[in-house]
Scaffold this active site. Structure first.
Site, mmCIF file in Angstrom:
data_model
loop_
_atom_site.group_PDB
_atom_site.id
_atom_site.type_symbol
_atom_site.label_atom_id
_atom_site.label_comp_id
_atom_site.label_asym_id
_atom_site.label_seq_id
_atom_site.Cartn_x
_atom_site.Cartn_y
_atom_site.Cartn_z
ATOM 1 N N SER A 1 0.788 -1.264 -0.137
ATOM 2 C CA SER A 1 0.088 -0.184 0.220
ATOM 3 C C SER A 1 0.885 1.335 -0.044
ATOM 4 O O SER A 1 0.427 2.466 -0.363
ATOM 5 C CB SER A 1 -0.771 0.031 1.214
ATOM 6 N N ASP B 1 -3.994 7.702 7.838
ATOM 7 C CA ASP B 1 -4.552 6.661 8.604
ATOM 8 C C ASP B 1 -3.895 5.949 9.734
ATOM 9 O O ASP B 1 -2.703 6.396 9.832
ATOM 10 C CB ASP B 1 -5.509 5.896 7.790
ATOM 11 N N HIS C 1 -0.915 4.791 7.284
ATOM 12 C CA HIS C 1 -0.207 5.202 6.204
ATOM 13 C C HIS C 1 0.074 6.756 6.419
ATOM 14 O O HIS C 1 -0.780 7.512 7.019
ATOM 15 C CB HIS C 1 -1.167 5.101 5.117
#
Length: 366
Positions: free
Chosen positions: A51, A341, A344
């Site tokens: 990610s 978040d 991240h």
């Protein structure tokens, strides 16, 4: 001629010589700069990983590991959620821009793009994946071996698009970037009993390093020569880990950070070893650990206010769909937060890390 006239003439001659010397100097600076630039410039950025570098591949596979909804992407170009796990751009977007390629690296599975877009940059990355196939199985995402299959397919498309000789040149001159490993520990090893019952943390690190080495050898066999191997961040300092570290007063988890440092040391050694084994390879180790640790320890130096919790929702444990459900609680200015978040970084943090890596590690390719 009077003395003043002689002085004027002499001064003019000196000025002429000086200007001529300056022009010659500027000319050679220009020539040498351009020789250096053209010799090292990369035609494309080709990305593998999780990610941290997924630009939306997971939007097109059946998984819950997605971010193609608000509040993700609210500070992205046009305020659109793209599947990037951030409020805006991710590090590889900034790196591509620094290399003069483009502002955004597109996701390989995104049907909006085709081989003409991908010929200057593409990401095969998939959020929630890792080196270990068991990690990608947790949330049914694209494993590393499948990313390599997509890369093979991409090469065939590139040959059809640019011709075999040009395609081979693009591949050998392109910078291939790998960014993964965090999920192997936080989503798999420390969460699911399987691997931790079979391996000590050190043994699991060695297992992953073996996979990383094989992957680089496979890239090399397919013609890649310029490769950046990414390291782990201080993963014990991610907001999710701090939230669950109640005993430690919600501080960073030291044991996780130690593992990250140890693993990074082994990856660094791997790059040195593969330099000996693979003729003509330019392999560098891109380590985000210390710059992110510095941002977390001294946030005010970088203009941040908040490091322990994230911007989205309560900032303690939300990511993915939980951010969407808590959208009304999200912070108003993500630039004040290190993390977007619970897992991240914000776009601002991504940019700082990308700039650091470009200046400290990737300069041989610029």
């Amino acid at each position: 001629m009077d003395i003043r006239g002689l002085m004027r003439k002499t001064a003019c001659m000196h000025l002429h010589v000086h200007v001529h010397s300056m022009l010659v100097f500027v000319f050679w600076v220009f020539v040498l700069a351009n020789i250096g630039g053209t010799a090292a410039k990369v035609p494309a950025l080709i990305v593998f990983g999780d990610s941290s570098v997924d630009a939306g591949n997971n939007n097109y596979i059946p998984t819950i590991a997605r971010s193609n909804f608000v509040p993700y992407g609210r500070d992205f170009d046009g305020g659109k959620p793209t599947g990037r796990f951030s409020n805006g751009r991710i590090p590889t977007d900034f790196i591509a821009e620094a290399f003069g390629l483009k502002k955004f690296i597109p996701a390989y599975l995104d049907p909006k793009y085709n081989i003409s877009d991908f010929s200057t940059g593409v990401t095969f990355a998939s959020a929630a994946t890792g080196y270990d196939n068991e990690t990608s199985d947790v949330l049914s995402v694209i494993p590393l071996w499948k990313q390599l299959e997509y890369y093979n397919e991409y090469q065939n498309k590139l040959k059809a698009y640019a011709g075999e000789i040009k395609a081979k040149e693009i591949i050998s001159e392109s910078l291939h970037m790998m960014s993964l490993g965090t999920n192997d520990f936080l989503e798999n090893y420390y969460t699911i009993p399987g691997r931790s019952s079979r391996y000590t943390p050190g043994e699991y690190e060695n297992f992953l390093v073996g996979i990383a080495g094989n992957f680089i050898k496979q890239l090399y066999a397919l013609g890649a020569r310029k490769i950046s191997l990414g390291g782990l961040p201080p993963m014990g300092c991610l907001p999710l880990e701090r939230t669950t570290n109640v005993v430690g007063g919600n501080d960073c988890v030291p044991s996780y950070n130690r593992v990250a440092l140890e693993f990074n040391g082994k990856l660094k050694n791997l790059t040195l070893q593969l330099h000996q084994e693979l003729p003509g390879i330019k392999l560098v180790f891109s380590n985000p650990y210390y710059i992110l640790q510095q941002i977390i320890r001294k946030p005010s130096l970088y203009g941040f206010d908040v490091t322990s919790v994230a911007c989205c929702a309560t900032g303690m444990f939300e990511m993915g769909y939980a951010c969407n459900r808590g959208v009304m609680f999200s912070c108003s200015d993500a630039n004040k937060y290190v993390f977007w978040d619970s897992f991240h970084p914000t776009e601002k943090t991504n940019q700082i890390i990308a700039n650091y890596v470009v200046k400290r590690v990737l300069t041989p390719f610029l």
